[in-house]
Design a protein around this motif. Structure first.
Motif, PDB file in Angstrom:
ATOM      1  N   ILE A 255       0.821  -1.216   0.000  1.00  0.00           N
ATOM      2  CA  ILE A 255       0.000   0.000   0.000  1.00  0.00           C
ATOM      3  C   ILE A 255       0.853   1.264   0.000  1.00  0.00           C
ATOM      4  O   ILE A 255       0.327   2.377  -0.026  1.00  0.00           O
ATOM      5  CB  ILE A 255      -0.986   0.024   1.190  1.00  0.00           C
ATOM      6  CG1 ILE A 255      -0.247   0.036   2.528  1.00  0.00           C
ATOM      7  CG2 ILE A 255      -1.952  -1.148   1.098  1.00  0.00           C
ATOM      8  CD1 ILE A 255      -1.184   0.190   3.725  1.00  0.00           C
ATOM      9  N   ALA A 256       2.180   1.103   0.001  1.00  0.00           N
ATOM     10  CA  ALA A 256       3.074   2.264  -0.084  1.00  0.00           C
ATOM     11  C   ALA A 256       3.323   2.692  -1.524  1.00  0.00           C
ATOM     12  O   ALA A 256       3.925   3.746  -1.760  1.00  0.00           O
ATOM     13  CB  ALA A 256       4.403   1.947   0.598  1.00  0.00           C
ATOM     14  N   PRO A 296       0.148   5.642   2.235  1.00  0.00           N
ATOM     15  CA  PRO A 296       1.463   5.646   2.888  1.00  0.00           C
ATOM     16  C   PRO A 296       1.383   5.828   4.402  1.00  0.00           C
ATOM     17  O   PRO A 296       2.227   5.301   5.129  1.00  0.00           O
ATOM     18  CB  PRO A 296       2.191   6.813   2.211  1.00  0.00           C
ATOM     19  CG  PRO A 296       1.117   7.657   1.608  1.00  0.00           C
ATOM     20  CD  PRO A 296       0.005   6.731   1.253  1.00  0.00           C
ATOM     21  N   ASP A 297       0.374   6.539   4.893  1.00  0.00           N
ATOM     22  CA  ASP A 297       0.249   6.715   6.349  1.00  0.00           C
ATOM     23  C   ASP A 297      -0.058   5.380   7.026  1.00  0.00           C
ATOM     24  O   ASP A 297       0.525   5.046   8.066  1.00  0.00           O
ATOM     25  CB  ASP A 297      -0.850   7.730   6.665  1.00  0.00           C
ATOM     26  CG  ASP A 297      -0.478   9.143   6.250  1.00  0.00           C
ATOM     27  OD1 ASP A 297       0.738   9.434   6.174  1.00  0.00           O
ATOM     28  OD2 ASP A 297      -1.388   9.949   5.992  1.00  0.00           O
ATOM     29  N   ARG A 298      -0.965   4.631   6.449  1.00  0.00           N
ATOM     30  CA  ARG A 298      -1.273   3.311   7.017  1.00  0.00           C
ATOM     31  C   ARG A 298      -0.080   2.374   6.863  1.00  0.00           C
ATOM     32  O   ARG A 298       0.169   1.525   7.730  1.00  0.00           O
ATOM     33  CB  ARG A 298      -2.511   2.714   6.339  1.00  0.00           C
ATOM     34  CG  ARG A 298      -2.913   1.359   6.918  1.00  0.00           C
ATOM     35  CD  ARG A 298      -4.317   0.963   6.510  1.00  0.00           C
ATOM     36  NE  ARG A 298      -4.588  -0.414   6.884  1.00  0.00           N
ATOM     37  CZ  ARG A 298      -4.536  -1.455   6.071  1.00  0.00           C
ATOM     38  NH1 ARG A 298      -4.232  -1.272   4.787  1.00  0.00           N
ATOM     39  NH2 ARG A 298      -4.786  -2.676   6.492  1.00  0.00           N
ATOM     40  N   ALA A 299       0.666   2.520   5.771  1.00  0.00           N
ATOM     41  CA  ALA A 299       1.864   1.700   5.583  1.00  0.00           C
ATOM     42  C   ALA A 299       2.855   1.940   6.721  1.00  0.00           C
ATOM     43  O   ALA A 299       3.419   0.989   7.283  1.00  0.00           O
ATOM     44  CB  ALA A 299       2.509   2.009   4.237  1.00  0.00           C
ATOM     45  N   LYS A 300       3.058   3.208   7.085  1.00  0.00           N
ATOM     46  CA  LYS A 300       3.966   3.522   8.190  1.00  0.00           C
ATOM     47  C   LYS A 300       3.456   2.933   9.501  1.00  0.00           C
ATOM     48  O   LYS A 300       4.238   2.430  10.321  1.00  0.00           O
ATOM     49  CB  LYS A 300       4.115   5.038   8.320  1.00  0.00           C
ATOM     50  CG  LYS A 300       4.856   5.701   7.170  1.00  0.00           C
ATOM     51  CD  LYS A 300       4.907   7.215   7.369  1.00  0.00           C
ATOM     52  CE  LYS A 300       5.608   7.902   6.211  1.00  0.00           C
ATOM     53  NZ  LYS A 300       5.610   9.386   6.381  1.00  0.00           N
ATOM     54  N   VAL A 340       8.187   5.820   2.981  1.00  0.00           N
ATOM     55  CA  VAL A 340       7.657   5.212   4.210  1.00  0.00           C
ATOM     56  C   VAL A 340       8.784   4.617   5.049  1.00  0.00           C
ATOM     57  O   VAL A 340       8.535   3.882   6.008  1.00  0.00           O
ATOM     58  CB  VAL A 340       6.584   4.146   3.900  1.00  0.00           C
ATOM     59  CG1 VAL A 340       5.409   4.765   3.174  1.00  0.00           C
ATOM     60  CG2 VAL A 340       7.161   2.968   3.131  1.00  0.00           C
ATOM     61  N   GLY A 341      10.024   4.908   4.674  1.00  0.00           N
ATOM     62  CA  GLY A 341      11.162   4.501   5.483  1.00  0.00           C
ATOM     63  C   GLY A 341      11.872   3.248   5.032  1.00  0.00           C
ATOM     64  O   GLY A 341      12.815   2.800   5.696  1.00  0.00           O
ATOM     65  N   VAL A 342      11.459   2.670   3.918  1.00  0.00           N
ATOM     66  CA  VAL A 342      12.086   1.440   3.432  1.00  0.00           C
ATOM     67  C   VAL A 342      13.061   1.795   2.311  1.00  0.00           C
ATOM     68  O   VAL A 342      12.651   2.280   1.249  1.00  0.00           O
ATOM     69  CB  VAL A 342      11.034   0.429   2.931  1.00  0.00           C
ATOM     70  CG1 VAL A 342      11.719  -0.807   2.346  1.00  0.00           C
ATOM     71  CG2 VAL A 342      10.104   0.034   4.070  1.00  0.00           C
ATOM     72  N   THR A 343      14.334   1.570   2.562  1.00  0.00           N
ATOM     73  CA  THR A 343      15.367   1.859   1.573  1.00  0.00           C
ATOM     74  C   THR A 343      15.670   0.597   0.778  1.00  0.00           C
ATOM     75  O   THR A 343      16.044  -0.430   1.352  1.00  0.00           O
ATOM     76  CB  THR A 343      16.652   2.354   2.254  1.00  0.00           C
ATOM     77  OG1 THR A 343      16.362   3.561   2.979  1.00  0.00           O
ATOM     78  CG2 THR A 343      17.734   2.629   1.224  1.00  0.00           C
ATOM     79  N   VAL A 344      15.491   0.678  -0.526  1.00  0.00           N
ATOM     80  CA  VAL A 344      15.747  -0.461  -1.402  1.00  0.00           C
ATOM     81  C   VAL A 344      17.042  -0.219  -2.158  1.00  0.00           C
ATOM     82  O   VAL A 344      17.202   0.806  -2.826  1.00  0.00           O
ATOM     83  CB  VAL A 344      14.591  -0.682  -2.396  1.00  0.00           C
ATOM     84  CG1 VAL A 344      14.904  -1.862  -3.316  1.00  0.00           C
ATOM     85  CG2 VAL A 344      13.282  -0.913  -1.660  1.00  0.00           C
ATOM     86  N   ASN A 345      17.957  -1.153  -2.039  1.00  0.00           N
ATOM     87  CA  ASN A 345      19.204  -1.096  -2.793  1.00  0.00           C
ATOM     88  C   ASN A 345      19.096  -2.067  -3.963  1.00  0.00           C
ATOM     89  O   ASN A 345      19.187  -3.285  -3.778  1.00  0.00           O
ATOM     90  CB  ASN A 345      20.385  -1.478  -1.899  1.00  0.00           C
ATOM     91  CG  ASN A 345      20.556  -0.517  -0.739  1.00  0.00           C
ATOM     92  OD1 ASN A 345      20.503   0.694  -0.923  1.00  0.00           O
ATOM     93  ND2 ASN A 345      20.736  -1.047   0.466  1.00  0.00           N
TER      94      ASN A 345
END
Length: 471
Positions: A255-256, A296-300, A340-345
């Motif tokens: 949902i992000a 994104p708010d619910r995702a967080k 939402v704070g998830v860093t993807v490399n």
């Protein structure tokens, strides 16, 4: 077309694109998948299910292979015997047709098929059971047959080299072509495919960019967005410890993603926001499910509930240049996750590395690019054969959903099977096995003189293509 089948003209070497795109010109199955996603009788004209495991198929009479051999029950039995032999075990189609236990001829144009388990969608599955000329197959062997295939389709192969295939009309076909000849060129670069079309070197170009629409339509070309048999995902690796083992995290990532601008910008708005890990034409698609939300708010909040209020870092293995604008799509997806704070490399891998990872179960990342390909039967439940505990070396294994999947696979009644599959789709939204992106689409264009060009779900209805003469 972008590339030729890796197994060339061997109809048992593959059942996805680009194989079926070419095979539909040369071969027929018991049924044939159509460009609108339906299945129509082909070499089998009717069938009856005698019990949960036994079917009788009436075959089309008066059909010949392009080399003059007759098509009959004998040809079907010999094809089945080969596919059950040790020599055929490495072919891709084995996974789908291994369900066939016995195939016997009842008379010259009637066969009885017994399956190892109930398969209520068997007529659809048998679209992948493409019948070859039996004597020629035995004489040539798979390797020679692959470059000079013989089938019952509208065209026959006159020549095949690395850059081009020349097809000529198969006058013996039960679905004869309107064109006398068709040359297929392999052009891997989409910009070169566009140039060959606009220069008049070819009449049809496949797998173009949606950005080409305005240029082509303003120049008098016909531009088409064709539906595909697969849905693009970044599948989760959950068999190893990490955040993705928590279904709340997997929900949060789904949902992000703001899919609407991605689809509008990079796919010309050709597909809707998905509601589940299946395409709309699939058997078992659940029409009650709503498009995946962007929240994104619910995702967080979900991430915080799962113990990741500050997000986390993850590696994703991706292949680029395979689907329309995929590099730009991944960039946008990873930017949404970053919010939402998830860093993807991202780590760019090759197709060979992907295949190796799937086979060995060794992954550097915790997400990797794949698709949910629903061929050959366009069955939504086929997702579970690959992306679940059913795999020999699974990357995602959710024990909670397996009893439902096993019930669906064992259900012989078609209506009940559909209901169970629809319930399965709802379960996979609640506990997603992947980051579901969107239904794939392929953008083709052709000269205005070309009529009746129908493509979709990976196939082309070659027999209908015509070319009007310019005045």
């Amino acid at each position: 077309m972008p590339n030729f089948p890796a197994g060339k003209g061997n109809p048992y070497s593959g059942y996805a694109t680009p194989s079926i795109t070419f095979f539909s010109a040369i071969f027929d199955g018991f049924t044939n998948l159509q460009s609108d996603g339906s299945f129509k009788p082909a070499l089998a004209i009717s069938w009856e299910q005698l019990d949960e495991l036994t079917w009788v198929f009436d075959l089309r009479e008066g059909v010949e292979f392009s080399n003059g051999e007759p098509f009959n029950a004998h040809a079907v039995v010999r094809a089945a015997e080969y596919l059950q032999s040790e020599a055929a075990q490495l072919f891709a189609i084995q996974r789908e047709l291994a369900v066939l236990e016995h195939v016997i001829a009842l008379d010259t144009h009637r066969v009885q098929i017994t399956t190892r388990r109930p398969v209520p969608l068997l007529p659809r599955v048998l679209s992948a059971f493409r019948i070859v000329a039996p004597d020629y197959w035995d004489e040539a062997g798979p390797e020679k047959f692959a470059t000079a295939p013989v089938g019952t389709g509208p065209f026959a192969v006159e020549s095949w080299n690395e850059a081009s295939i020349r097809l000529v009309r198969n006058n013996a076909s039960w679905r004869p072509a309107k064109l006398e000849q068709l040359d297929i060129l392999q052009v891997s670069d989409s910009s070169v495919r566009l140039q060959t079309l606009t220069s008049g070197d070819v009449d049809i170009a496949m797998a173009l960019s949606p950005e080409d629409r305005d240029l082509l339509e303003s120049s008098g070309y016909v531009f088409k967005a064709n539906r595909a048999p697969n849905i693009l995902v970044l599948t989760f690796v959950t068999v190893e410890e990490g955040p993705l083992q928590d279904p709340r995290v997997r929900q949060a990532l789904n949902i992000a993603i703001n899919r609407t601008p991605i689809i509008d910008v990079f796919l010309d708005g050709a597909v809707p926001v998905p509601s589940q890990p299946a395409i709309r034409s699939a058997f078992g698609y659940n029409p009650e499910l709503v498009p995946l939300d962007y929240d994104p708010d619910r995702a967080k909040k979900l991430l915080a509930e799962a113990g990741y209020p500050d997000g986390f870092e993850i590696v994703a293995e991706v292949i680029t240049g395979v689907t329309t604008n995929d590099a730009a799509v991944f960039q946008q997806v990873f930017a949404d996750l970053k919010r939402v704070g998830v860093t993807v490399n991202p780590q760019i891998i090759s197709s060979a590395q992907l295949v190796s990872g799937i086979g060995s179960g060794h992954w550097r990342g915790r997400m990797f690019m794949l698709d949910y390909n629903l061929l050959p039967a366009l069955d939504a439940l086929s997702v579970m054969t690959i992306h679940s505990c059913l795999r020999r070396i699974p990357w995602h294994c959710d024990e909670d959903v397996m009893p439902l999947a096993e019930r669906a696979y064992a259900e012989p009644d078609l209506a009940k099977r559909e209901q169970l599959t629809q319930t399965m789709m709802a379960e996979l939204v609640a506990s997603p096995p992947a980051l579901i992106l969107y239904e794939a689409a392929r953008f083709d264009a052709h000269a205005s003189e070309i009529t009746e060009y129908r493509a979709g779900f990976g196939i082309i209805e070659y027999e209908g293509i015509e070319r009007a003469h310019r005045e």
